[in-house]
Design a protein around this motif. Structure first.
Motif, short mmCIF file in Angstrom:
data_model
loop_
_atom_site.label_atom_id
_atom_site.label_comp_id
_atom_site.label_asym_id
_atom_site.label_seq_id
_atom_site.Cartn_x
_atom_site.Cartn_y
_atom_site.Cartn_z
N GLN A 1 58.00 3.47 18.11
CA GLN A 1 56.68 3.78 17.55
C GLN A 1 55.58 3.40 18.54
OE1 GLN A 1 57.21 1.51 13.93
NE2 GLN A 1 57.37 3.39 12.70
N ARG A 2 55.74 2.24 19.19
CA ARG A 2 54.75 1.81 20.19
C ARG A 2 54.69 2.82 21.33
NH1 ARG A 2 51.98 -2.46 20.93
NH2 ARG A 2 53.13 -3.61 19.36
N ALA A 3 55.84 3.28 21.78
CA ALA A 3 55.89 4.29 22.84
C ALA A 3 55.20 5.58 22.38
CB ALA A 3 57.33 4.57 23.25
N ASP A 4 55.40 5.95 21.12
CA ASP A 4 54.76 7.16 20.58
C ASP A 4 53.24 7.00 20.54
OD1 ASP A 4 57.30 8.26 20.24
OD2 ASP A 4 57.36 7.86 18.08
N VAL A 5 52.77 5.83 20.14
CA VAL A 5 51.33 5.56 20.09
C VAL A 5 50.75 5.60 21.50
CG1 VAL A 5 49.58 3.80 19.58
CG2 VAL A 5 51.38 4.31 17.90
N ARG A 6 51.43 4.97 22.44
CA ARG A 6 50.95 4.99 23.84
C ARG A 6 50.86 6.42 24.35
NH1 ARG A 6 55.08 0.36 26.14
NH2 ARG A 6 53.84 -1.49 25.60
N TRP A 7 51.89 7.20 24.07
CA TRP A 7 51.94 8.59 24.52
C TRP A 7 50.77 9.37 23.93
CZ3 TRP A 7 53.52 11.61 28.08
CH2 TRP A 7 53.73 12.98 27.88
N ALA A 8 50.52 9.19 22.64
CA ALA A 8 49.41 9.89 21.99
C ALA A 8 48.08 9.48 22.61
CB ALA A 8 49.41 9.59 20.49
N LEU A 9 47.87 8.19 22.82
CA LEU A 9 46.61 7.69 23.37
C LEU A 9 46.39 8.12 24.81
CD1 LEU A 9 46.64 4.12 21.82
CD2 LEU A 9 45.14 6.03 21.15
N SER A 10 47.46 8.32 25.56
CA SER A 10 47.31 8.74 26.96
C SER A 10 46.63 10.10 27.07
CB SER A 10 48.66 8.75 27.67
OG SER A 10 49.46 9.85 27.26
N ASP A 11 46.70 10.89 26.01
CA ASP A 11 46.04 12.21 26.02
C ASP A 11 44.53 12.10 26.24
OD1 ASP A 11 48.45 13.46 25.67
OD2 ASP A 11 48.10 14.03 23.58
N ALA A 12 43.95 10.97 25.91
CA ALA A 12 42.51 10.78 26.09
C ALA A 12 42.13 10.64 27.56
CB ALA A 12 42.04 9.55 25.31
N PHE A 13 43.11 10.48 28.44
CA PHE A 13 42.83 10.24 29.85
C PHE A 13 43.24 11.41 30.75
CE2 PHE A 13 43.01 6.18 27.76
CZ PHE A 13 41.90 5.53 28.27
N VAL A 14 43.49 12.56 30.15
CA VAL A 14 43.81 13.74 30.95
C VAL A 14 42.52 14.47 31.30
CG1 VAL A 14 46.13 14.02 30.03
CG2 VAL A 14 44.23 15.22 28.95
N ASP A 15 42.56 15.21 32.39
CA ASP A 15 41.38 15.97 32.83
C ASP A 15 41.40 17.34 32.17
OD1 ASP A 15 39.03 16.52 34.26
OD2 ASP A 15 40.18 17.52 35.83
N ASN A 16 41.20 17.33 30.88
CA ASN A 16 41.23 18.54 30.08
C ASN A 16 40.48 18.22 28.78
OD1 ASN A 16 41.97 21.12 29.23
ND2 ASN A 16 44.10 20.85 29.86
N GLU A 17 40.26 19.20 27.96
CA GLU A 17 39.61 18.93 26.68
C GLU A 17 40.54 18.06 25.83
OE1 GLU A 17 37.71 21.25 22.86
OE2 GLU A 17 37.94 22.31 24.77
#
Length: 118
Positions: A5-21
Motif C-alpha cells: 500500500q505504501r508503494a502504491d501511495v508513493r507511486w500515485a504521489l510521484s505523478d505530481a512531479f512529472v513534466d505533464n499535466e
C-alpha cells in the motif's frame, strides 16, 4: 499501511512531479483510503525528496511517469541513508522544510480533490 500500500501511495504521489499535466483527482482517488496526514508525510518526506529535481530541471527527463521499481529503490535508499547518518537526517530535514514550502500547491490541489470525492 502495508508495504505494498505504501508503494502504491508513493507511486500515485510521484505523478505530481512529472513534466505533464497533473491529474490531482486521480492522485486523490488512489490515496483517499489512507490517513491524509500520513499521505501528506509520504509526499513531502519520501516522494518529494526523490522526485522534486525533475520539476526543477530546465529539461525534465520524466514527463510521463517515473519507473516504479526505481522510485521504490531510490526512496528506500534515501530512507536508509537518513536512518544511518545524523548528518543526512539533518540535511533531509532542511530539504523537507523547503519542499513543503516550494510544493505546497501540490498538497493543496490533492486536498481539494479529496473534498470533491468525499
Amino acid at each position: 499501511m502495508t508495504k505494498q500500500q505504501r508503494a502504491d501511495v508513493r507511486w500515485a504521489l510521484s505523478d505530481a512531479f512529472v513534466d505533464n499535466e497533473v491529474d490531482y483527482a486521480a492522485i486523490a482517488r488512489r490515496t483517499r483510503e489512507f490517513d491524509r496526514d500520513e499521505v501528506k508525510r509520504i509526499l513531502f518526506e519520501e516522494v518529494a525528496p526523490v522526485c522534486h529535481s525533475n520539476l526543477g530541471s530546465t529539461l525534465p527527463t520524466i514527463w510521463l511517469c517515473f519507473n516504479r521499481q526505481e522510485l521504490e529503490d531510490d526512496i528506500e535508499k534515501m530512507l536508509g541513508a537518513k536512518e544511518n547518518s545524523w548528518l543526512k537526517r539533518k540535511a533531509n530535514a532542511l530539504l523537507v522544510t523547503w519542499l513543503k514550502s516550494r510544493y505546497k500547491y501540490i498538497w493543496t490541489e490533492i486536498e481539494k480533490q479529496y473534498q470533491n470525492i468525499s
